[in-house]
Structures are given as structure tokens and as C-alpha cells.
Design an enzyme around this catalytic site. Structure first.
Site, PDB file in Angstrom:
ATOM      1  N   CYS A 111       0.874  -1.210   0.107  1.00 16.34           N
ATOM      2  CA  CYS A 111       0.020  -0.042   0.172  1.00 16.34           C
ATOM      3  C   CYS A 111       0.805   1.100  -0.026  1.00 16.34           C
ATOM      4  CB  CYS A 111      -0.916   0.134   1.017  1.00 16.34           C
ATOM      5  SG  CYS A 111      -2.046   1.471   1.236  1.00 16.34           S
ATOM      6  N   HIS A 153      -9.002  -3.857  -1.631  1.00 20.60           N
ATOM      7  CA  HIS A 153      -8.020  -2.976  -1.006  1.00 20.60           C
ATOM      8  C   HIS A 153      -8.357  -1.456  -0.954  1.00 20.60           C
ATOM      9  CE1 HIS A 153      -3.662  -1.966   0.112  1.00 20.60           C
ATOM     10  NE2 HIS A 153      -4.188  -0.693  -0.339  1.00 20.60           N
ATOM     11  N   GLU A 154      -8.838  -0.951  -2.326  1.00 19.68           N
ATOM     12  CA  GLU A 154      -8.704   0.465  -2.602  1.00 19.68           C
ATOM     13  C   GLU A 154     -10.216   0.755  -1.640  1.00 19.68           C
ATOM     14  OE1 GLU A 154      -6.645   2.440  -3.342  1.00 19.68           O
ATOM     15  OE2 GLU A 154      -5.592   0.544  -4.421  1.00 19.68           O
ATOM     16  N   HIS A 157     -10.112   1.427   1.849  1.00 21.25           N
ATOM     17  CA  HIS A 157      -9.495   2.885   2.424  1.00 21.25           C
ATOM     18  C   HIS A 157     -10.584   3.697   2.607  1.00 21.25           C
ATOM     19  CE1 HIS A 157      -5.119   2.514   2.086  1.00 21.25           C
ATOM     20  NE2 HIS A 157      -5.240   2.214   0.738  1.00 21.25           N
TER      21      HIS A 157
HETATM   22 NI    NI Z   1      -3.721   0.865  -0.005  1.00 19.15          NI
END
Ligand code: NI
Length: 187
Positions: A111, A153-154, A157
Site C-alpha cells: 500500500c 483493498h482500495e 480505504h
Molecule cells: Ni492502499
């Protein structure tokens, strides 16, 4: 267009629940500028994706994918370039199906907000994701494997989650330069 500073783990702005883009916010100068900055910053850092909270913007906007292979993730399938606003992720038992066990898979992740580190992170194998592009046109996609991992993953956030918060086996967490000396260091 600008390359923005990427916030690093420890910054409380990475732990917020991002706000949805309101209907009047689509196809606006503000949103187009944000998307442009996210893309410029992602490309400059060789990121597989980037989320608005990583540049300090508290909105549900992510970008991911590329036309060319990513040097931070060699030997991974190409993910088409995508702008995704106000996403919803639904895990699937298999491509296109709901109900039953939701298979997970482990793979290495890094990341841009956690520079220099990689870990094995469990993610759903198959997902459907919906949302909108920056113009307000709907997106509805069913994907598996690395593509599904990048989306999860995105979007994490946007819910204030960084991948280390998903790690279960901390023996599989380490420095990229030690684990994968062949990968170019982050810029
Ligand atoms: Ni990330």
C-alpha cells in the site's frame, strides 16, 4: 492536475469513513480535478490503485488499474483503468453467484500509505462491485482474483481500513526489499 502527497499509516485521516459523493457532485469540476489528481499521483508512485482518503480527501472515490504492467506488482493480470465512486462490494460464492460459503484467498499486498512493506492478506475471491464513474454513469462489474483484491483493498480505504488491519498471520508480513528484492523500491 497535480501530484499530491500520500498520507502514511498513523495519519487519522486514513481511519475515517469517507463520505459519499452527492448526486450534484458528479461531472463537476471538483470531482474531475480530484480524479485527475488521484490518477497523476497513482501513476507517479506506480500504484495499483489509490483512494481519495490517501490524499486527504474525505470522499468515496477510488482509482485503480492500468493499461501497462505495474512494476510494483509484476506477473499479475492487468486490471482495466477504472474510476469508481460510491462503491458497494458484494462477495460472491463463485463468479456471478450469491449464497453459500464465500471463498477467500491469500496473496501479497502492499500500500502506498504503508511504504516498504508487504503482507499476505485474505480477500474474497469473487466479488460484484457497483458504483458510478465520475460522470455519474453506473458501474456494475463481477470480478475474481487479483482484480477483486485490488477493488477490495482500495474500497477498504473508504471505510478507514488499511491492509495491516486484515492480516491474520504476522509471520507473513515484512519488508518488500527482503521479501521481494527483485521489485523496484517505492518512489
Ligand atoms: Ni492502499
Amino acid at each position: 492536475m497535480a501530484i499530491r502527497d500520500i498520507l502514511k499509516m498513523g495519519d487519522p485521516r486514513l481511519l475515517r469513513m469517507a463520505k459519499p459523493v452527492p448526486s450534484e457532485g458528479f461531472d463537476s469540476d471538483v470531482l474531475h480535478l480530484l480524479v485527475s489528481d488521484l490518477l497523476d499521483t497513482m501513476v507517479c508512485a506506480n500504484g495499483a490503485g489509490l483512494a481519495a482518503p490517501q490524499i486527504g480527501v474525505d470522499l468515496q472515490v477510488v482509482v485503480f488499474g492500468s493499461r501497462d504492467a505495474n512494476p510494483r506488482y509484476p506477473n499479475r493480470p492487468l486490471v482495466p483503468p477504472t474510476v469508481l465512486v460510491n462503491p458497494v462490494i458484494t462477495p460472491l460464492t463463485r463468479a456471478g453467484e450469491t449464497g453459500g460459503d464465500l471463498p477467500e484467498e491469500l496473496d501479497w499486498e502492499g500500500c502506498l500509505s504503508v511504504p516498504g512493506l508487504r503482507a499476505q492478506v485474505p480477500r474474497w475471491s469473487h466479488i460484484r462491485y457497483t458504483g458510478f464513474d465520475q460522470y455519474g454513469d453506473p458501474i456494475d462489474s463481477t470480478v475474481s482474483g487479483f482484480h477483486a483484491r485490488v477493488v477490495q483493498h482500495e474500497c477498504d480505504h473508504l471505510w478507514g481500513k488499511l491492509y495491516p488491519m486484515r492480516v491474520r498471520d504476522f509471520s507473513q508480513f515484512g519488508y518488500t526489499e527482503v521479501l521481494f528484492p527483485e521489485i523496484a523500491p517505492c518512489k
